[in-house]
Motif scaffolding. Structure first.
Motif, PDB file in Angstrom:
ATOM      1  N   THR A 152       0.866  -1.171  -0.001  1.00 15.21           N
ATOM      2  CA  THR A 152       0.022   0.023   0.025  1.00 15.21           C
ATOM      3  C   THR A 152       0.831   1.324  -0.089  1.00 15.21           C
ATOM      4  O   THR A 152       1.964   1.395   0.418  1.00 15.21           O
ATOM      5  CB  THR A 152      -1.051  -0.180   1.227  1.00 15.21           C
ATOM      6  N   LEU A 153       0.361   2.414  -0.482  1.00 15.47           N
ATOM      7  CA  LEU A 153       1.259   3.494  -0.675  1.00 15.47           C
ATOM      8  C   LEU A 153       1.688   4.030   0.806  1.00 15.47           C
ATOM      9  O   LEU A 153       2.773   4.548   0.778  1.00 15.47           O
ATOM     10  CB  LEU A 153       0.012   4.599  -1.305  1.00 15.47           C
ATOM     11  N   PRO A 154       0.826   4.053   1.887  1.00 14.31           N
ATOM     12  CA  PRO A 154       1.481   4.373   3.125  1.00 14.31           C
ATOM     13  C   PRO A 154       2.687   3.512   3.483  1.00 14.31           C
ATOM     14  O   PRO A 154       3.679   4.288   4.264  1.00 14.31           O
ATOM     15  CB  PRO A 154       0.535   4.450   4.090  1.00 14.31           C
ATOM     16  N   ARG A 155       2.695   2.342   3.369  1.00 16.44           N
ATOM     17  CA  ARG A 155       3.735   1.369   3.771  1.00 16.44           C
ATOM     18  C   ARG A 155       5.060   1.617   2.739  1.00 16.44           C
ATOM     19  O   ARG A 155       5.944   1.429   3.179  1.00 16.44           O
ATOM     20  CB  ARG A 155       3.227   0.019   3.653  1.00 16.44           C
ATOM     21  N   LEU A 156       4.790   2.005   1.349  1.00 18.07           N
ATOM     22  CA  LEU A 156       5.621   2.216   0.418  1.00 18.07           C
ATOM     23  C   LEU A 156       6.413   3.537   0.913  1.00 18.07           C
ATOM     24  O   LEU A 156       7.785   3.553   0.714  1.00 18.07           O
ATOM     25  CB  LEU A 156       5.114   2.166  -0.996  1.00 18.07           C
ATOM     26  N   ILE A 157       5.875   4.362   1.420  1.00 16.78           N
ATOM     27  CA  ILE A 157       6.301   5.722   1.892  1.00 16.78           C
ATOM     28  C   ILE A 157       7.212   5.503   3.136  1.00 16.78           C
ATOM     29  O   ILE A 157       8.183   6.046   3.428  1.00 16.78           O
ATOM     30  CB  ILE A 157       5.495   6.734   2.059  1.00 16.78           C
ATOM     31  N   ALA A 158       6.448   4.882   4.060  1.00 18.30           N
ATOM     32  CA  ALA A 158       7.130   4.524   5.574  1.00 18.30           C
ATOM     33  C   ALA A 158       8.318   3.912   5.543  1.00 18.30           C
ATOM     34  O   ALA A 158       9.314   4.005   6.150  1.00 18.30           O
ATOM     35  CB  ALA A 158       6.137   3.772   6.432  1.00 18.30           C
ATOM     36  N   ALA A 159       8.745   2.756   4.721  1.00 16.27           N
ATOM     37  CA  ALA A 159       9.876   1.982   4.829  1.00 16.27           C
ATOM     38  C   ALA A 159      10.935   2.735   4.484  1.00 16.27           C
ATOM     39  O   ALA A 159      12.082   2.867   5.466  1.00 16.27           O
ATOM     40  CB  ALA A 159       9.660   0.903   3.497  1.00 16.27           C
ATOM     41  N   PRO A 160      11.287   3.524   3.437  1.00 16.66           N
ATOM     42  CA  PRO A 160      12.706   4.242   3.529  1.00 16.66           C
ATOM     43  C   PRO A 160      12.898   5.328   4.352  1.00 16.66           C
ATOM     44  O   PRO A 160      13.855   5.626   4.664  1.00 16.66           O
ATOM     45  CB  PRO A 160      12.214   4.915   1.794  1.00 16.66           C
ATOM     46  N   LEU A 161      11.395   6.017   4.617  1.00 16.70           N
ATOM     47  CA  LEU A 161      11.694   6.842   5.832  1.00 16.70           C
ATOM     48  C   LEU A 161      12.173   6.377   7.167  1.00 16.70           C
ATOM     49  O   LEU A 161      13.236   7.029   7.713  1.00 16.70           O
ATOM     50  CB  LEU A 161      10.231   7.540   6.028  1.00 16.70           C
ATOM     51  N   VAL A 162      11.890   5.385   7.497  1.00 19.34           N
ATOM     52  CA  VAL A 162      12.044   4.785   8.968  1.00 19.34           C
ATOM     53  C   VAL A 162      13.552   4.202   8.518  1.00 19.34           C
ATOM     54  O   VAL A 162      14.462   4.352   9.521  1.00 19.34           O
ATOM     55  CB  VAL A 162      11.281   3.557   9.151  1.00 19.34           C
ATOM     56  N   LEU A 163      13.796   3.152   7.592  1.00 20.44           N
ATOM     57  CA  LEU A 163      15.178   2.715   7.202  1.00 20.44           C
ATOM     58  C   LEU A 163      16.141   3.980   7.094  1.00 20.44           C
ATOM     59  O   LEU A 163      17.294   3.892   7.489  1.00 20.44           O
ATOM     60  CB  LEU A 163      15.272   1.843   6.178  1.00 20.44           C
ATOM     61  N   GLY A 164      15.695   5.059   6.405  1.00 19.55           N
ATOM     62  CA  GLY A 164      16.708   5.995   6.299  1.00 19.55           C
ATOM     63  C   GLY A 164      17.245   7.193   7.449  1.00 19.55           C
ATOM     64  O   GLY A 164      18.137   7.363   7.770  1.00 19.55           O
ATOM     65  N   ALA A 165      16.195   6.758   8.365  1.00 20.57           N
ATOM     66  CA  ALA A 165      16.475   7.425   9.689  1.00 20.57           C
ATOM     67  C   ALA A 165      17.404   6.748  10.405  1.00 20.57           C
ATOM     68  O   ALA A 165      17.974   6.967  11.113  1.00 20.57           O
ATOM     69  CB  ALA A 165      15.046   7.690  10.441  1.00 20.57           C
ATOM     70  N   ILE A 166      17.303   5.353  10.467  1.00 22.93           N
ATOM     71  CA  ILE A 166      18.235   4.260  11.095  1.00 22.93           C
ATOM     72  C   ILE A 166      19.572   4.649  10.452  1.00 22.93           C
ATOM     73  O   ILE A 166      20.800   4.753  11.163  1.00 22.93           O
ATOM     74  CB  ILE A 166      17.728   3.023  11.006  1.00 22.93           C
ATOM     75  N   PHE A 167      19.671   4.497   9.307  1.00 21.49           N
ATOM     76  CA  PHE A 167      21.142   4.768   8.433  1.00 21.49           C
ATOM     77  C   PHE A 167      21.534   6.167   8.803  1.00 21.49           C
ATOM     78  O   PHE A 167      22.824   6.241   8.958  1.00 21.49           O
ATOM     79  CB  PHE A 167      20.813   4.616   7.066  1.00 21.49           C
ATOM     80  N   LEU A 168      20.765   7.226   8.757  1.00 19.20           N
ATOM     81  CA  LEU A 168      21.393   8.608   9.160  1.00 19.20           C
ATOM     82  C   LEU A 168      21.816   8.749  10.485  1.00 19.20           C
ATOM     83  O   LEU A 168      22.899   8.941  10.734  1.00 19.20           O
ATOM     84  CB  LEU A 168      20.429   9.598   8.921  1.00 19.20           C
ATOM     85  N   LEU A 169      21.053   7.898  11.480  1.00 20.09           N
ATOM     86  CA  LEU A 169      21.649   7.726  13.000  1.00 20.09           C
ATOM     87  C   LEU A 169      22.994   6.981  12.902  1.00 20.09           C
ATOM     88  O   LEU A 169      23.971   7.361  13.632  1.00 20.09           O
ATOM     89  CB  LEU A 169      20.668   7.363  13.746  1.00 20.09           C
ATOM     90  N   ALA A 170      22.978   5.724  12.157  1.00 23.43           N
ATOM     91  CA  ALA A 170      24.304   5.129  12.204  1.00 23.43           C
ATOM     92  C   ALA A 170      25.337   5.885  11.673  1.00 23.43           C
ATOM     93  O   ALA A 170      26.598   5.735  12.089  1.00 23.43           O
ATOM     94  CB  ALA A 170      24.052   3.694  11.578  1.00 23.43           C
ATOM     95  N   TRP A 171      25.176   6.803  10.533  1.00 23.48           N
ATOM     96  CA  TRP A 171      26.257   7.616   9.867  1.00 23.48           C
ATOM     97  C   TRP A 171      27.018   8.640  10.994  1.00 23.48           C
ATOM     98  O   TRP A 171      27.839   8.905  11.121  1.00 23.48           O
ATOM     99  CB  TRP A 171      25.587   8.326   8.356  1.00 23.48           C
ATOM    100  N   TYR A 172      25.823   9.156  11.728  1.00 25.32           N
ATOM    101  CA  TYR A 172      25.975  10.081  12.491  1.00 25.32           C
ATOM    102  C   TYR A 172      27.085   9.503  13.630  1.00 25.32           C
ATOM    103  O   TYR A 172      28.003  10.172  14.374  1.00 25.32           O
ATOM    104  CB  TYR A 172      25.154  11.028  13.116  1.00 25.32           C
TER     105      TYR A 172
END
Length: 463
Positions: A14-34
């Motif tokens: 579904t569209l909300p799930r398609l948007i949520a996945a990159p946002l949540v994973l992107g936040a995790i990767f950004l935190l790991a990068w920092y």
């Protein structure tokens, strides 16, 4: 397009799930990068762990639930009546119900590819390990189909656990396993005298086991959808597994008395026990099988053949061959089977053939124990009860007797040729006779036997 795959795709993506996945994973990767000092290598490492957490914990759960929830909710029977074939059903269940899991996993793999020192062979192992884990989880639910509460939470947990084990074993980054991305170039794999680089070899091996897992899901669905199949797949898979692992017995292993027979014996025994626990031990199906043999209907008999039946002669051939070869040559060749297990360093000659016959009799006794428990009218979790009984017979009681000293009584619980062939063979043979009589009486008391005319109208589950 496959309607089952399309149905699951609409439910999962579904569209909300398609948007949520990159946002949540992107936040995790950004935190790991920092936190990692703006190092992309740390982000790649976090992406690797995120991929296996998603695939092994969440993916295996979704794969098991794709069928387990259908069984629990009572909608699986209506799906079986549809026009979908086993191949379409397998593809739709395995990759449609887990499409969102794959969507999240591919995002992690894409992040890994940006900054990764892994070769392309190792990189391909990650999706192969994930796909194998999902296939094994779905296969475990299919194999438990038709048993009491097969779609319950316990079955899904067992299926998920088996899928996790399969994924970890094939993962190049699994705990306790070889990290293929850091293996030295000089390291070579010796398999039947052929040397290959580790990345190439393990990629080919993992792809082979993935192909077998996908084919097993297809065959299990053929059985559930009442499509007649011939019982050659399990025998061919058993030969494949034995031949694969026997190829690692190089000159160094043979110098220690470990050759291909020493490898083939425990593997064939393991496959035999997997077959007897995985097969549906339905007494009515066994009656159909025997009557088909009696009436000469070989095609129906082959389709009704129990899964363990071809595994028994295969295991017997390897065990007897090892016993005969050992008795005819150096008795020290059987050291890995006795000295390391029983710690008996003062034995000069071992009756290996007596050990081999006793081992086969114990395997036959264990089979009869499982059949006896499954043929009970009020049987609840008979396979679990059999596991407990076998653990007591093979580990608890021999462990207690070990403190009291070794003697003929050990032959009641273990293949024990140290008291002579008569004791080693006679005691387990007596156990087999007793269990055979008990199993026969319980089986005869279950229900009236079907007549041959009933078989022509019956649609039994394929083997």
């Amino acid at each position: 397009m496959n309607p089952e795959f399309l149905r699951n795709l609409w439910l999962e993506m579904t569209l909300p799930r398609l948007i949520a996945a990159p946002l949540v994973l992107g936040a995790i990767f950004l935190l790991a990068w920092y936190i990692g000092g703006r190092d992309m290598g740390e982000v790649s490492h976090v992406a690797l762990w995120a991929y296996y957490i998603i695939m092994l914990l969440w993916g295996t759960r979704r794969a098991a639930a794709s069928l387990g929830d259908e069984i629990s909710n009572g909608t699986w029977d209506s799906q079986r009546m549809s026009a979908l074939g086993p191949l379409s059903m397998a593809w739709g269940k395995l990759f449609g119900a887990t499409s969102y899991v794959w969507y999240c996993g591919l995002i992690c793999l894409a992040v890994m590819a940006v900054e990764s020192d892994q070769s392309w062979q190792v990189f391909l192992l990650h999706p192969i390990a994930g796909a194998t884990a999902l296939a094994v989880a779905l296969l475990a639910v299919l194999l438990r189909r038709g048993r009491a509460r097969a779609g319950g939470r316990g079955s899904s947990l067992i299926a998920q656990g088996l899928g996790i084990v399969a994924g970890v074993l094939l993962s190049p980054a699994g705990p306790g396993l070889l990290d293929l991305s850091h293996i030295e170039v000089s390291f070579m794999v010796d398999w039947y005298g052929l040397e290959a680089r580790p990345n190439n070899f393990f990629l080919a091996a993992a792809a082979g086991f993935l192909a077998w897992a996908l084919f097993a899901v297809y065959r299990a669905l053929c059985a559930d959808l009442q499509k007649p199949v011939w019982p050659w797949a399990w025998t061919l898979f058993s030969i494949y597994v034995i031949a694969f692992f026997a190829g690692f017995t190089d000159a160094a292993a043979k110098a220690k008395g470990i050759d291909w027979l020493v490898v083939a014996v425990p593997l064939s025994a393991l496959l035999f026990y997997v077959a007897i626990f995985a097969d549906s031990k339905d007494s009515v199906r066994y009656r159909w099988f025997l009557i088909s043999l009696k009436t000469g209907d070989w095609g129906r008999a082959a389709r009704l053949m129990p899964l363990w039946l071809p595994s028994l002669p295969l295991m017997a051939w390897f065990v007897i061959a090892l016993g005969l070869r050992t008795d005819q040559t150096d008795p020290a060749l059987i050291q890995p089977l006795f000295y390391d297990i029983f710690r008996i360093a003062d034995v000069k000659i071992l009756a290996a053939t007596a050990w081999a016959i006793a081992a086969l009799l114990f395997a036959l006794r264990d089979l009869l124990i499982l059949l006896f428990l499954n043929f009970g009218k009020r049987a609840r979790s008979p396979d679990l009860a059999a596991l407990i009984y076998l653990a007591i017979l093979y580990w608890v009681i021999p462990g207690i007797l070990g403190f009291l000293g070794h003697g003929w009584i050990q032959a009641l619980f273990l293949p024990w040729p140290l008291e002579g062939p008569l004791v080693a063979i006679g005691l387990p043979l007596a156990e087999v006779v007793v269990m055979a009589l008990l199993t026969w009486r319980r089986w005869r008391a279950l229900a009236p036997r079907p007549m041959p005319s009933d078989l022509a109208r019956a649609q039994p589950q394929a083997a």
